[in-house]
Each structure stands twice: as structure tokens, then as C-alpha cells.
Scaffold this active site. Structure first.
Site, PDB file in Angstrom:
ATOM      1  N   ASP A   1      12.544   2.052   0.655  1.00  0.00           N
ATOM      2  CA  ASP A   1      11.979   1.534  -0.562  1.00  0.00           C
ATOM      3  C   ASP A   1      12.218  -0.040  -0.428  1.00  0.00           C
ATOM      4  O   ASP A   1      13.335  -0.625  -0.701  1.00  0.00           O
ATOM      5  CB  ASP A   1      12.480   2.305  -1.844  1.00  0.00           C
ATOM      6  CG  ASP A   1      11.682   1.666  -3.090  1.00  0.00           C
ATOM      7  OD1 ASP A   1      10.723   1.011  -2.991  1.00  0.00           O
ATOM      8  OD2 ASP A   1      12.192   1.709  -4.045  1.00  0.00           O
TER       9      ASP A   1
ATOM     10  N   ASP B   1       4.612  -4.683  -1.435  1.00  0.00           N
ATOM     11  CA  ASP B   1       5.318  -3.627  -1.579  1.00  0.00           C
ATOM     12  C   ASP B   1       4.877  -2.602  -0.608  1.00  0.00           C
ATOM     13  O   ASP B   1       3.873  -2.339  -0.094  1.00  0.00           O
ATOM     14  CB  ASP B   1       5.115  -2.912  -3.077  1.00  0.00           C
ATOM     15  CG  ASP B   1       5.932  -1.743  -3.167  1.00  0.00           C
ATOM     16  OD1 ASP B   1       6.831  -1.581  -2.841  1.00  0.00           O
ATOM     17  OD2 ASP B   1       5.450  -0.820  -3.687  1.00  0.00           O
TER      18      ASP B   1
END
Length: 449
Positions: free
Chosen positions: A120, A326
Site C-alpha cells: 500500500d 496511488d
């Protein structure tokens, strides 16, 4: 022009983070760090082994993206995006992005125990589930047992990593942590140090969360999470890496996606030789130090350049707004002012009637002609960053819902934060140079990298 369906890419990762404890005597030395010149790790898409159709993959991707976006917005604004009204959080601790789209294998402890964790770029903490469990979700591999490892050590409250936690408490001289994500998912346990193995390389004294109380959606694909954010607890920071890079393969490519750490994190020679490398500054938001922000200055759709005021995508004084890149969100989300202008430009140039895309969770959709999409003229989409243009091929922003015949743009509107998602990143190598605070990218066939 054909349109491919791609899905949100969930990264589960092998965790390897070299810790430097201030007083616990568990720090990796600079010479140990110096030997880590570069690592190559293979990432597997979370749905790679699910035997899903393209339409099923797209729907799963869109659903996960909505949850991911809700978490990210909750982190920046304190108000979950998917909620109709603000709700006071049950835990008064900072919330984090959580979740991701790729899987990576790793091992923990001595002897080493293999497992997979979620990678992440929107959070920092490295953690896995640990015995004895108070509350643990089901995982496909055995839950890590600290008592079975000769290299495990709980970190003391005096450790610098303990002070880096957003929320911690001292119990029996051990550093306890609570790390909460934006949809009330959380992990809770003891901060510890352990030997991790990543790409056959042993990394001693990795600071990680040994979680005995873990709950919430989005974690069950793996056995924990590895943060690649910009904070001191992340894998990137603990390894002292100046750069890392990934290159995400397309949905219908069964090849794994490479994650490159350290000295290996450079744009491929073929892309560099073609002078196709673009570089833009990474900017910082003091309110959200983990995220990788970029300055989005404008958009182009076909022949239409969309000029917006500088405030449209800027980080606001209260820490909201801004644009992040992201790896864990599939769909790109743009602040409403920019999204509405984008939607208007597409509607004017697609020359197709509007269609309902609610079946796949998208709302900028058009009726594909009965003859098929091969002859449909799709306008180019370009994101203009500070000093760099992300010029996307159609397969990176158009998808076909074969069930309804809707041809949809994988961009949605948002409030409080804009995100460049991984659907737009497929077959483009991204290099995060945290030393120089730049983000570079170039088109690459990721399966051949």
C-alpha cells in the site's frame, strides 16, 4: 478502437523493512543497509487466480475502488465519502488508507514462515496477524507465532519507532499500537522487530506490528499489510531507500508485475533511449505526510484543453484536496470541478448517446454501437502535471461492459481528494525518487521489464 476491461489492482506484498530502534539495541547497522543495493520482487494481482471474466473483474475493481476512496477521503477530511452524513469515529486515533491491489510473497521469523501481505503506497505501517489471536480474520497461511521465532523481540516504549506511531500505549514496557483505517477497519497489537525475507534476502530487525486484534474488510486476501508511504514506519523509509519503482501489467496479462527497490529502480533503458521519460515534482502535504502528491495543472480531452483555476487540484490550508498517485485504487477520482469539465468534454466528442454504467459502478458511459467498438473514435486523454504529461492510451481509461454494452471512462468524481488510479498506470513504469522528491514515468511493456 478496442476497449479493454481492467480492474483495480490489489497488491499483496512481501514485507521487508529494516528497523533502526533508538534504544532497543535492535537496529540494523548502516553496513547491513549498505549491502541492500537493490531488490526485484514480483507482484501478483489479487484476482489473478479467481477465474473471473473481464466483466466480473471490472465490477470487483470498481467496488474495491469505492471502498478505497472512502478510506482515503476519511483520512483527509474525517468524513467517510460513502456515508450520507458525518459520523463520529469510534476510535479517536488517526485513520489511514489501508488496502491495496497486488499480492507479494514474503517470509517472517527464524525459521522463516511464508505469507502474503497487502502492499500500500497510501500508508506506512508494516503488520501481520500474530498468535495468540484475540480477533483475527481467516488467512490462507498459518498465523505467525512469535514464540516460535528465535529472532522476534517486542520493541520497548523508548524505541523511536514507538514514538513514530500515530497512536500507542505502553504496557509491560512493550509498545502497544492501534492503527485504524478509514472504514473502521483496524489492527491492534504490539510493535516488534523481526527478521523478514524478501526476494531471498534476509533483512534483520524489521519494525512491524504484531497484530492480535484485526478486523475489517479488505485485508482477507492476505495476512497483513506493508506500507510504502513516505512516513518513518514504511518499508521505503526503514530500508533507507532513495527510490522504488513498479510497473503494472494489464488485466488480461497473466505475467506478474515487477516491484523494484533501491538501485534497480530506474526507468527501463528502452524507454529512456526513446526520450519518453516524463518527470514531475512530488509535493508534500504536512497534514498527510504518507501520500505521494503531485501538482495536476490541467487536462486535455481530444481537441479540448481543460484549463482550471490553480485551486481546483491544490492542497488546501486545512490539508484537504490535492492529487495523489496511488497503487491501491483502480479508478481515477477527480475533484468535482475537474470531473464535470472532463465529463462535458467527453460527451461532446464521443458522438455516442449516454448509457447507464451503474452495473459496473461508473457514471461516464456511452452506448457502444451494435457493430462493436473497434471503429469507435475515442478522444485522447492527457493529464498535465507540473513539467510532465501523462498521455494515456485508450485501454488505460476506456472499458466495455459486455453485459450492458456500455463503453465507460474509468474516471469518477470526488470531494476532498483526487487520485490517479492504477487503471491509468498499467504498462507505464513509475519511479518514486523520494531522495530527489520526483516522480518519473514512461510507457513500458511491464511484462518484459
Amino acid at each position: 478502437m478496442g476497449a479493454q476491461v481492467q480492474l483495480r489492482l490489489l497488491l499483496l506484498v512481501a514485507t521487508a523493512v529494516v528497523a533502526s530502534c533508538a534504544t532497543g539495541g535492535l537496529a540494523a547497522t548502516s553496513s547491513q543497509l549498505g549491502r541492500l543495493e537493490g531488490l526485484r520482487v514480483a507482484l501478483t494481482h489479487v484476482d489473478a487466480h479467481g477465474n473471473y471474466t473481464k466483466l466480473q473483474l471490472l465490477r470487483r475493481a470498481a467496488r474495491r475502488s469505492r471502498h478505497r476512496m472512502s478510506r482515503l477521503v476519511a483520512r483527509t477530511t474525517g468524513v467517510p465519502m460513502m456515508s450520507s452524513k458525518a459520523v463520529a469515529p469510534a476510535l479517536q486515533v488517526p485513520v489511514h488508507a489501508g488496502n491495496g491491489e497486488f499480492l507479494m510473497d514474503m517470509s517472517i521469523g527464524t525459521p522463516a514462515v511464508a505469507y502474503a501481505a497487502i502492499i500500500d503506497t497510501g500508508s506506512d505501517l508494516v503488520w501481520t496477524q500474530c498468535k495468540p489471536c484475540v480477533e483475527c480474520f481467516n488467512q490462507s497461511t498459518p498465523v505467525f507465532d512469535p514464540s516460535s521465532s528465535s529472532t522476534y523481540a517486542a520493541l520497548p516504549c523508548s524505541s523511536s519507532f514507538c514514538s513514530d506511531l500515530p497512536s500507542s500505549k505502553c504496557a509491560s514496557a512493550k509498545c502497544g499500537y492501534t492503527y485504524t483505517y478509514g472504514d473502521s477497519s483496524s489492527t491492534q497489537g504490539v510493535l516488534a522487530a523481526e527478521t523478514f525475507t524478501l526476494a531471498k534476502t534476509k533483512l534483520p530487525a524489521v519494525a512491524f506490528g504484531c497484530g492480535d486484534t484485526n478486523e475489517g474488510d479488505g485485508f482477507t486476501q492476505g495476512a497483513g499489510l506493508v506500507g510504502l508511504g513516505r512516513g518513518p514506519l514504511s518499508l521505503v523509509s526503514q530500508l533507507g531507500l532513495k527510490k522504488f519503482s513498479y510497473c503494472l501489467t494489464s488485466l488480461d496479462d497473466t505475467s506478474k508485475s515487477p516491484l523494484l527497490l533501491g538501485s534497480l529502480a530506474s526507468i527501463s533503458e528502452s524507454a529512456a533511449a526513446a526520450s519518453s521519460v516524463q518527470t514531475t515534482p512530488l509535493i508534500k502535504n504536512p497534514s498527510q505526510p504518507s501520500f505521494y502528491y503531485v501538482n495536476l495543472k490541467g487536462l486535455t480531452v481530444g481537441s479540448t484543453h481543460i484549463a482550471l483555476p490553480s485551486s481546483a487540484f491544490a492542497v488546501q490550508d486545512d490539508g484537504t484536496g490535492g492529487v495523489i498517485v496511488d497503487s491501491g485504487t483502480s479508478i481515477t477520482y477527480l475533484e468535482l470541478q475537474g470531473y464535470r469539465a472532463l465529463k462535458k468534454a467527453f460527451a461532446a466528442q464521443m458522438k455516442l448517446p449516454a448509457a447507464d454504467g451503474s452495473g459496473i459502478g461508473l457514471d461516464m458511459c456511452f452506448e457502444a454501437p451494435a457493430s462493436g467498438v473497434d471503429q469507435v473514435e475515442v478522444p485522447k486523454l492527457v493529464f498535465h502535471f507540473d513539467g510532465a504529461d501523462l498521455d494515456l492510451p485508450a485501454e488505460n481509461y476506456m472499458v466495455l461492459d459486455s453485459g450492458s454494452g456500455a463503453l465507460c471512462v474509468t474516471v469518477m468524481g470526488s470531494r476532498g481528494l483526487s487520485i490517479i488510479g492504477n487503471f491509468q498506470q498499467q504498462n507505464i513504469q513509475f519511479v518514486y525518487d523520494v531522495g530527489e522528491n520526483t516522480l518519473s514515468f514512461a510507457p513500458v511493456q511491464c511484462a518484459k521489464l
